[in-house]
Design an enzyme around this catalytic site. Structure first.
Site, mmCIF file in Angstrom:
data_model
loop_
_atom_site.group_PDB
_atom_site.id
_atom_site.type_symbol
_atom_site.label_atom_id
_atom_site.label_comp_id
_atom_site.label_asym_id
_atom_site.label_seq_id
_atom_site.Cartn_x
_atom_site.Cartn_y
_atom_site.Cartn_z
ATOM 1 N N ARG A 1 0.862 -1.185 0.000
ATOM 2 C CA ARG A 1 0.000 0.000 0.000
ATOM 3 C C ARG A 1 0.896 1.231 0.000
ATOM 4 O O ARG A 1 1.950 1.246 0.656
ATOM 5 C CB ARG A 1 -0.904 0.032 1.238
ATOM 6 C CG ARG A 1 -2.123 -0.880 1.136
ATOM 7 C CD ARG A 1 -3.115 -0.402 0.071
ATOM 8 N NE ARG A 1 -4.309 -1.236 -0.038
ATOM 9 C CZ ARG A 1 -4.482 -2.215 -0.937
ATOM 10 N NH1 ARG A 1 -3.539 -2.502 -1.805
ATOM 11 N NH2 ARG A 1 -5.623 -2.877 -0.978
ATOM 12 N N HIS B 1 -1.068 0.032 -9.994
ATOM 13 C CA HIS B 1 -1.821 -0.879 -9.114
ATOM 14 C C HIS B 1 -2.319 -2.111 -9.887
ATOM 15 O O HIS B 1 -3.509 -2.428 -9.907
ATOM 16 C CB HIS B 1 -3.003 -0.160 -8.440
ATOM 17 C CG HIS B 1 -3.447 -0.838 -7.174
ATOM 18 N ND1 HIS B 1 -3.862 -0.162 -6.056
ATOM 19 C CD2 HIS B 1 -3.517 -2.153 -6.847
ATOM 20 C CE1 HIS B 1 -4.185 -1.026 -5.095
ATOM 21 N NE2 HIS B 1 -3.985 -2.252 -5.560
#
Ligand SMILES: NC(=O)c1ccc[n+]([C@@H]2O[C@H](COP(=O)([O-])OP(=O)(O)OC[C@H]3O[C@@H](n4cnc5c(N)ncnc54)[C@H](OP(=O)(O)O)[C@@H]3O)[C@@H](O)[C@H]2O)c1
Length: 312
Positions: free
Chosen positions: A227, A275
């Site tokens: 993250r 991502h």
């Protein structure tokens, strides 16, 4: 009476997941009525959810037996005060294999120094620098959960010496496991490549700050498919600019999509991937959702429950 499933993961996911989920329910022998809308929240038995989906308030779903998240990360859900129902995150072999491939690919890119050959086609025969063997390139795996352990094993299969770090102490064959602040300092100070596969919690936010980056050997590489807020961006840019960190390959960011003017895009020693490290696959993850509903209907414990006190 059929169980009622409310698919609250948004219209695009509904198109992708509707058929695989119905097929998985049938294969599991489940009697299910599933819809992407509901006028009667009290009638809902299970919610299939993704952040950015169609509900924020779980309060009206008073009879819901579980919220089944489509994604592995749950940082935006665990802090939702209206969510009192059991929450299961996604653990799916398709997602795990995808992450193993991403991690191995990017570790090998840096280990073998592939960029020099891909970008150095200038007619000069430079054959003087041999990379060390993988067995001579220590790698740190921060996070030894589903994805961290699978990725660590894939790297050890290629002979990389892998040091793992997790919240609770672990013993895993072939991996030097550490925990705690001392354990983190131990692995970071020896790792030429560090892979971040931690969840985002109040304890992991800004984990890779200036002090921890400074522990790493000069020229070390950071790979972050965990993250974005695990890393202090300003500290990372400073460490790159001072040549202390050699390269950062980043898949996740504080703001996504990463804004076009963010310095990561233009930095010569940052690789941005959007991502895409590992996506939940509808065919395999639908089986996980169906198995959890089967368990709920049979009164068996759910798989992959999130511990809200830990935040992951
Ligand atoms: N980029 C992508 O496409 C993508 C895709 C999927 C997931 N992800 C990210 O990957 C993360 C990891 O997924 P996962 O399925 O492997 O999660 P997981 O199974 O929950 O594993 C989390 C690991 O992190 C460790 N950990 C948690 N808090 C810690 C702390 N304060 N200090 C040290 N270690 C800590 C845990 O330690 P214990 O073992 O002691 O509990 C565990 O080993 C997800 O949370 C998500 O953010 C990214």
């Amino acid at each position: 009476m059929p169980a009622t499933v409310f698919f609250a993961a948004g219209p695009a996911n509904w198109e992708e997941y509707r058929n695989p989920l119905n097929a998985a329910f049938t294969a599991a022998g489940l009697d299910i009525v599933m819809s992407d809308r509901t006028d009667d929240p009290a009638s809902v038995d299970y919610i299939v959810f993704a952040p950015g989906g169609v509900i924020e308030d779980f309060g009206p779903y008073v009879n819901c037996k579980a919220v089944l998240n489509l994604w592995a990360g749950v940082e935006r859900l665990v802090t939702n005060p209206t969510l009192t129902q059991p929450l299961a995150r996604m653990v799916d072999w398709g997602l795990t294999e995808g992450m193993e491939e991403y991690v191995v690919g990017h570790v090998l890119r840096h280990h073998l120094g592939m960029d020099a050959h891909i970008h150095g086609q200038d007619g000069v025969w430079r054959n003087s620098v041999l990379p060390p063997l993988a067995r001579e390139r220590p790698v740190a795996m921060l996070g030894l959960g589903e994805l961290g352990q699978a990725s660590a094993r894939a790297l050890t299969a290629l002979n990389f010496p892998v040091m793992g770090w997790s919240r609770s102490p672990k013993a895993i064959d072939g991996i030097e496991c550490r925990s705690g602040e001392d354990g983190l300092a131990h692995v970071l100070s020896r790792a030429e490549i560090a892979v971040l596969l931690l969840p985002l919690t109040e304890n992991t936010r800004d984990l890779m700050n200036a002090d921890r980056l400074a522990l790493m050997p000069e020229g070390a590489v950071i790979i972050n498919p965990g993250r974005g807020p695990l890393i202090d961006d300003t500290a990372l840019l400073a460490a790159l600019d001072e040549d202390r960190i050699g390269h950062a390959t980043l898949d996740v960011f504080r703001t996504e999509p990463l804004p076009p003017d963010h310095p990561f895009w233009a930095h010569p020693r940052v690789t941005v991937t959007p991502h895409i490290a590992a996506d939940t696959r509808p065919s395999s993850s639908s089986q996980v959702i169906a198995e959890n509903i089967r368990r709920g209907e049979a009164g068996e414990p759910f798989l992959h429950l999130v511990d809200r006190s830990r935040g992951y």
